[in-house]
Design an enzyme around this catalytic site. Structure first.
Site, mmCIF file in Angstrom:
data_model
loop_
_atom_site.group_PDB
_atom_site.id
_atom_site.type_symbol
_atom_site.label_atom_id
_atom_site.label_comp_id
_atom_site.label_asym_id
_atom_site.label_seq_id
_atom_site.Cartn_x
_atom_site.Cartn_y
_atom_site.Cartn_z
ATOM 1 N N ARG A 1 -6.595 10.442 -0.281
ATOM 2 C CA ARG A 1 -6.424 10.899 -1.664
ATOM 3 C C ARG A 1 -7.763 10.968 -2.394
ATOM 4 O O ARG A 1 -8.006 11.891 -3.168
ATOM 5 C CB ARG A 1 -5.436 9.983 -2.401
ATOM 6 C CG ARG A 1 -3.992 10.242 -2.007
ATOM 7 C CD ARG A 1 -3.045 9.167 -2.520
ATOM 8 N NE ARG A 1 -3.162 7.934 -1.752
ATOM 9 C CZ ARG A 1 -3.182 6.721 -2.272
ATOM 10 N NH1 ARG A 1 -3.089 6.552 -3.573
ATOM 11 N NH2 ARG A 1 -3.296 5.659 -1.498
ATOM 12 N N HIS B 1 0.867 -1.176 0.000
ATOM 13 C CA HIS B 1 0.000 0.000 0.000
ATOM 14 C C HIS B 1 0.901 1.222 0.000
ATOM 15 O O HIS B 1 1.869 1.276 0.752
ATOM 16 C CB HIS B 1 -0.892 -0.020 1.242
ATOM 17 C CG HIS B 1 -2.031 0.944 1.192
ATOM 18 N ND1 HIS B 1 -1.842 2.304 1.259
ATOM 19 C CD2 HIS B 1 -3.367 0.763 1.074
ATOM 20 C CE1 HIS B 1 -3.023 2.902 1.178
ATOM 21 N NE2 HIS B 1 -3.965 1.985 1.068
#
Lengths: 254, 654
Positions: free
Chosen positions: B277, B257
């Protein structure tokens, strides 16, 4: 940045035990659970402790640190005085299994006693419509990570084993409140009175709103103000709860 | 005679995360008696750590969404290595699985018209993730847990016993799957007969006899040093399946990740949700540059914004602008961060900056990302509403897993064995999109429960496979070995016992350094050498104390599983001489269309787990296997120009 800390960790089992002294290195940024893990890896391979996520999300590593119920993974060493010993003991309200691990089956038994969500009749999957402002309160309660620190600290059961059969504890009274405030819960139509149940089956009347549960909640849920007091106020038969009755008298006089 | 207590159930589910609980619910609703076994307390499984949401093309926020678009995104994210049938079933069934959760009491965030809200995420063309702030995994696990309680309440009303048809054995660990021949002891036609393990609390052994076993044990992250995974993720289901004769596929694909915490050291690896994000957060290097614009690969060029201005406009007007490259699939973003840090443009603690503080008002951040706000405040003394976070890649998810039939989740080659969720392979190809994990758990958890129930129902009463005494005794002896290791069991070794914690740390370091995010042939060969050495030493892993809640003993037993899956990862990664998704080779940096059609299949070497086997020999052998061709109507969902990037010329013309 590193220093040697003095830890006193309770070791033992159901037959008894005692605090054991350890001197152990502490590095910058560490939490109490890091230190417990260091002890396991170096000098106490069989030290029993529950933990999972190490990020305050699963509620597994509950214990008492210097007598205060806390998650070990969210207690930073920098908050503790390096000159004083750090005392780590298992949760007091539950029977010890071994070392820092307690038997929390009380909570799972109580969870089963709360009637589940009742899907509303005639509303199919995909047809649920609810406004954000109407689900906010239930969502606050669903932040609960079931660390059981509120159950552990609540004085109704903390030193009163005899109250356990009749008292669900803050976590599960909050669960009743959560369902009672769910905009689409069909309990009433199904003949279930959640408010009366809170009073008669789950011991809501034992709570005298000292807010100990709210203080220890690692998720900062306002258990007392937002769940327990409103539930008391919504309870059908007010006279069974002397505190609410008293509160209403006082308010009226002012 | 073994002293192991036996019980009989119809279906055993190993693991109580999203997939396991969904499987158990299904099996119980199909009339089977179902036992769930989990290493932690009920409700603590690693699923609670999932933050962003559940991907399902309900089209609540953008009506353009449908299962075909979701299918396309999933295949692109996996670089077309996904088993197309799994990706299809997943995309088709995910909305029903989410809606069903509402009828069990889940309370998702809402749109203005009262529907389930959906958020943007990397690789998803439309806002698709049903969510509850950034604690969606907790909502999922709690909802399934509460559904199980409600079924137990039904059973209690009917039978007077909450656990008559559905029982959770919490804090139990399975160490072996047990099999039996179709006619008693014969090895011919062997099928699943049950599971063996120990209760963590008491250390007592247990065996459950059942014709169907569902593996739902999650992943393997604890074989790596920097990981977002909890202690439970020791590859148990992967190893149990291998040991029972099943095969694993795609083990070379491990997802790092892009955004894990990097500071302070004790929290290194803990996840920072992609929602940061999705909701507007941006990545910057030490020069303040939004470097992701420099890392958009050719296959995605048309889909992503070319300027910051366009990317910023997309949040308000997605129909006329392209998404910012911070929302590329995870493998792309993780590699980009890695490159920036290597080039000397990292943050003070070896990550990059993830900033949401200059992008959203503080109140919005607290509302949309409450647990990130909390996590950084409490663990790193960082206020994310006022300053950027420091983040870097962390081992998060394994795409590889048990080789299963796409429709039934049945493990290939072992009748009665099923696998769902992270422990199953194929669905995500070479890289999983964020949000596709929770939906995978629900879709294939249900399918595994359904077909496990059908399989169990085909064995009414007599005629069920019976666990043999000899197998139980062998499983007991294996589990007790760490207590005999000290002082030198001559059958094992005369050398001194090894500390299981030290072995584990060495394994994690080796996998992190040598089979990590960027891989090289010679390093992986070195990793295999170290794994061989660790395997030999792990046979002497010894523990003190007794069997009651003894974490040292538990870890000593888990080492077998971590070493097995680590060998699978290293061997498959060495074999695949290309870069694709969660497998990046410094010495083979390009994606190769010829590799697209190939799965690497891991199987156990003959008798390599017998006590007498030479520990220096590898345990795992690899085979190459051709993938089934993608069905025509699914291929037709893509433009020819796009397919050319992935498929070979023969595939395109045939």
């Amino acid at each position: 940045m590193s220093y040697d800390a003095h830890f006193k960790v309770w070791r033992g089992d159901a037959d008894g035990g005692s605090l054991v002294d350890y001197t152990v290195t502490v590095n910058e940024g560490e939490v109490v659970l890091d230190i417990i893990h260091r002890l396991q890896a170096t000098e106490a391979a069989d030290l029993a402790v529950r933990w999972n996520c190490k990020a305050g999300k699963c509620g597994s590593c509950s214990a008492e640190i210097n007598g205060r119920p806390r998650l070990m993974c969210m207690t930073r060493m920098s908050l503790l005085d390096p000159a004083e010993p750090v005392v780590v003991t298992p949760m007091r309200a539950f029977p010890v299994v071994r070392d820092l691990v307690t038997d929390v089956s009380f909570n799972y038994a109580k969870a089963r006693e709360v009637p589940s969500f009742v899907p509303p009749a005639g509303v199919g999957p995909g047809e649920y419509r609810m406004q954000q402002e109407d689900v906010g309160r239930s969502q606050e309660f669903r932040k609960c990570i079931e660390c059981f620190l509120c159950q552990n600290t609540c004085h109704v059961v903390r030193d009163h084993e005899e109250n356990k059969p009749v008292f669900a504890g803050p976590r599960f009274l909050m669960r009743v409140a959560e369902l009672d405030m769910h905009p689409l819960d069909g309990a009433a139509e199904a003949g279930i009175d959640r408010k009366r149940g809170a009073q008669e089956d789950h011991g809501l009347g034992y709570c005298n709103i000292t807010k100990c549960c709210t203080e220890v909640c690692p998720e900062h849920i306002k258990i007392t103000d937002n769940a327990l007091i409103p539930l008391k106020e919504r309870a059908v038969d007010r006279k069974y709860d002397p505190l609410v009755w008293l509160g209403s008298k006082i308010r009226r006089r002012v | 005679m073994s002293r192991t207590a036996r019980e009989a159930w119809d279906v055993v589910v190993v693991g109580a995360g999203g997939a396991g609980l969904r499987a158990a619910i299904e099996a119980r609703e199909r009339g089977m008696r179902c036992a769930v076994i989990c290493k932690s307390l009920f409700g603590k499984a690693h699923t609670v750590m999932a933050e962003g949401g559940i991907a399902a093309s309900m089209g609540n926020v953008n009506e353009g969404d449908n299962w075909q678009v979701h299918f396309r995104d999933t295949m692109r994210g996996g670089k077309f290595l996904n088993h197309w049938r799994m990706a299809e079933l997943h995309a088709r069934e995910a909305p029903d699985r989410v809606w069903e959760l509402e009828t069990w009491g889940a309370v998702f965030d809402r749109t203005r018209d009262g529907k389930i809200s959906q958020r943007n995420f990397g690789g998803h063309e439309y806002p698709r993730l049903a969510h509850v702030g950034d604690r969606t995994g907790l909502e999922l696990i709690r909802t399934l847990q509460q559904k199980i309680v409600s079924l137990q309440q039904e059973d209690h009303r009917e039978t007077g016993d909450y656990e008559s048809r559905l029982k959770v054995f919490q804090e139990y660990t399975v160490t072996r799957l047990l099999k039996a021949g179709a006619d008693g002891d014969s090895a011919a036609g062997e099928r699943i007969a049950g599971v063996f393990g120990y209760a963590r609390e008491s250390g007592r052994f247990f065996a459950i006899e059942a014709p169907s076993v569902v593996l739902a044990t999650g992943g393997i992250g604890k074989s790596f040093k920097v990981t977002s995974n909890s202690w439970e993720y020791t590859g148990d289901g992967h190893a149990l399946a291998l040991l029972a004769g099943a095969s694993l596929i795609n083990m070379e694909f491990v997802q790092f990740h892009p955004t894990g915490m990097v500071w302070p050291p004790s929290v290194k690896g803990i996840l920072v949700t992609e929602s940061v994000r999705g909701d507007g957060g941006v990545l910057r290097n030490s020069d303040g540059r939004r470097f992701m614009f420099d890392y958009v690969p050719d296959v995605f060029k048309e889909k992503y914004a070319e300027s910051e201005a366009e990317g910023d406009r997309w949040y308000q007007d997605p129909d006329n602008n392209r998404r910012p490259p911070e929302l590329l699939p995870r493998d792309e973003v993780a590699r980009a961060i890695n490159s920036e840090v290597k080039a000397g443009r990292g943050s003070p603690h070896g990550g990059v900056f993830l900033d949401v503080s200059t992008r959203l008002p503080a109140e919005d951040i607290k509302r949309k990302l409450p647990s990130m706000h909390h996590q950084f405040k409490e663990l790193a003394d960082v206020d994310i509403t006022a300053e950027p976070m420091e983040v870097g890649p962390t081992c998060h998810y394994v795409m590889g897993g048990v080789d299963v039939d796409p429709d039934t989740a049945a493990a290939v080659g072992v009748p009665g064995l099923f696998a769902a969720g992270e422990v199953a392979g194929g669905m995500h190809g070479s890289n999983r999109l964020g949000g596709n994990s929770l939906s995978d758990l629900l879709v294939f958890g249900r399918r595994a429960g359904l077909y496990a129930a059908e399989h169990a129902a085909s064995f009414p009463g007599a005629g069920r496979p019976v666990v043999s005494e000899a197998d139980l005794e062998a499983a007991e002896a294996e589990a007790l070995r760490p207590f005999g290791a000290e002082g030198g069991d001559p059958a094992v070794s005369e050398e001194l016992a090894e500390n299981p914690y030290a072995l584990h740390q060495e394994l994690q370091q080796a996998m992190n350094d040598l089979v990590g995010i960027i891989r090289k042939g010679p390093e992986m060969e070195e990793a295999l050498r170290r794994l061989t050495e660790l395997r030999a030493r792990s046979r002497r892993a010894g523990v003190e104390g007794h069997r009651q809640f003894n974490p040292g003993w538990h870890l000593a037993l888990d080492l077998r599983n971590m070493l097995l899956v680590s060998e699978c990862v290293a061997r498959a990664a060495l074999e695949r001489t290309e870069s694709r998704g969660g497998h990046t080779r410094d010495d083979h940096p390009a994606m190769d269309r010829r590799w697209r059609r190939l799965n690497l299949v891991c199987r156990l070497n003959g008798d390599s787990t017998e006590p007498g086997a030479d520990p220096l020999l590898g345990r795992v052998r690899l085979e190459r296997r051709e993938m089934p061709p993608i069905r025509d109507d699914l291929l037709a969902l893509f433009d020819k120009e796009e397919l050319v990037k992935y498929l070979t010329d023969e595939e395109l013309t045939s």
